[in-house]
Design an enzyme around this catalytic site. Structure first.
Site, PDB file in Angstrom:
ATOM      1  N   ARG A  40       0.831  -1.193   0.000  1.00 19.56           N
ATOM      2  CA  ARG A  40       0.000   0.000   0.000  1.00 19.56           C
ATOM      3  C   ARG A  40       0.867   1.243   0.000  1.00 19.56           C
ATOM      4  O   ARG A  40       2.078   1.173   0.230  1.00 19.56           O
ATOM      5  CB  ARG A  40      -0.930   0.003   1.219  1.00 19.56           C
ATOM      6  CG  ARG A  40      -0.184  -0.002   2.558  1.00 19.56           C
ATOM      7  CD  ARG A  40      -1.127  -0.139   3.735  1.00 19.56           C
ATOM      8  NE  ARG A  40      -2.013   0.995   3.870  1.00 19.56           N
ATOM      9  CZ  ARG A  40      -1.693   2.124   4.489  1.00 19.56           C
ATOM     10  NH1 ARG A  40      -0.493   2.265   5.033  1.00 19.56           N
ATOM     11  NH2 ARG A  40      -2.548   3.103   4.596  1.00 19.56           N
ATOM     12  N   LEU A  41       0.216   2.348  -0.267  1.00 23.15           N
ATOM     13  CA  LEU A  41       0.797   3.675  -0.093  1.00 23.15           C
ATOM     14  C   LEU A  41      -0.168   4.476   0.773  1.00 23.15           C
ATOM     15  O   LEU A  41      -1.387   4.359   0.607  1.00 23.15           O
ATOM     16  CB  LEU A  41       0.976   4.378  -1.440  1.00 23.15           C
ATOM     17  CG  LEU A  41       2.306   4.242  -2.166  1.00 23.15           C
ATOM     18  CD1 LEU A  41       2.224   4.946  -3.522  1.00 23.15           C
ATOM     19  CD2 LEU A  41       3.460   4.811  -1.353  1.00 23.15           C
ATOM     20  N   ASP A  42       0.357   5.295   1.650  1.00 23.35           N
ATOM     21  CA  ASP A  42      -0.509   6.107   2.496  1.00 23.35           C
ATOM     22  C   ASP A  42      -1.380   7.032   1.658  1.00 23.35           C
ATOM     23  O   ASP A  42      -1.038   7.391   0.527  1.00 23.35           O
ATOM     24  CB  ASP A  42       0.329   6.935   3.471  1.00 23.35           C
ATOM     25  CG  ASP A  42       1.020   6.076   4.513  1.00 23.35           C
ATOM     26  OD1 ASP A  42       0.482   5.008   4.850  1.00 23.35           O
ATOM     27  OD2 ASP A  42       2.107   6.475   4.975  1.00 23.35           O
ATOM     28  N   TYR A  43      -2.492   7.434   2.235  1.00 19.14           N
ATOM     29  CA  TYR A  43      -3.456   8.328   1.588  1.00 19.14           C
ATOM     30  C   TYR A  43      -2.781   9.588   1.057  1.00 19.14           C
ATOM     31  O   TYR A  43      -3.098  10.069  -0.041  1.00 19.14           O
ATOM     32  CB  TYR A  43      -4.528   8.682   2.625  1.00 19.14           C
ATOM     33  CG  TYR A  43      -5.627   9.594   2.157  1.00 19.14           C
ATOM     34  CD1 TYR A  43      -6.567   9.163   1.223  1.00 19.14           C
ATOM     35  CD2 TYR A  43      -5.758  10.878   2.690  1.00 19.14           C
ATOM     36  CE1 TYR A  43      -7.601   9.994   0.812  1.00 19.14           C
ATOM     37  CE2 TYR A  43      -6.784  11.711   2.291  1.00 19.14           C
ATOM     38  CZ  TYR A  43      -7.711  11.276   1.355  1.00 19.14           C
ATOM     39  OH  TYR A  43      -8.730  12.105   0.954  1.00 19.14           O
TER      40      TYR A  43
END
Length: 200
Positions: A40-43
């Site tokens: 994932r990548l942060d928002y």
């Protein structure tokens, strides 16, 4: 043979396909059924996100024991000094323990699209850019590392995961690769498929 999708996740988008709060999700930019993100990548982070419908491939990419190096372009508040650079290279001690040594070098501002919410030059008159490569995947690790050495992160872009590169993908664009061997980091091959842009 497996299919991998390389996506440039935009700023302020979740690394998932649904959200009860109505925030932007991957469904807004990629319409391939049955795919999931490998990691994932942060928002509030941008850049390369890998997706596939092959569960074993996702596991090989995302599992910490495989230690895929991840390279980030980081815009920092202030002009980072040699002391801070050396600390990042040698590893710093965060609340959850010491980090492994990282690769770090100063870079010119990368040729990448301006963010919708731009850095305010009045609030941040002096900034610098760093390329940082780590092999860990702790929560918000890069941001915590740069803050620890006194140079908070203002903008964070993931440029590479292993041998896969963000390249010239614009935010919201993606491209497809067909992998012909069980070890994708060594035997990946581009399919030659065109890039795709989500049209609003």
């Amino acid at each position: 043979m497996s299919t991998l999708y390389l996506l440039h996740k935009p700023y302020r988008m979740l690394s998932q396909f649904t959200d009860k709060q109505g925030r932007a999700t991957l469904a807004d930019v990629i319409d391939v059924p049955g795919v999931y993100a490998a990691g994932r990548l942060d928002y509030d982070s941008e850049g390369l996100l890998l997706l596939s419908d092959d569960g074993s491939l996702i596991h090989r990419i995302a599992h910490p024991r495989h230690k895929q190096p991840k390279t980030y372009w980081v815009q920092l508040e202030g002009q980072i000094n040699d002391e801070a650079m050396n600390a990042l290279k040698n590893g710093v001690t965060l609340k959850d323990g010491p980090t492994q040594p990282a690769k770090a070098r100063r870079i010119a501002p990368p040729a990448i699209a301006l963010r919708d919410s731009r850095i305010d030059p009045k609030r941040h008159p002096t900034t610098s850019w760093l390329e940082l490569t780590i092999s860990e995947g702790r929560n918000r690790q890069v941001r915590r590392m740069t803050a620890h050495v006194g140079f908070p992160t203002l903008r964070l872009i993931r440029a590479a995961i292993g041998t896969w590169q963000l390249g010239d993908l614009a935010p919201g664009e993606w491209r497809k690769q067909t992998l012909h061997a069980p070890r994708p980091t060594k035997s990946s091959k581009r399919s030659g498929a065109p890039r795709h842009r989500h049209s609003k």
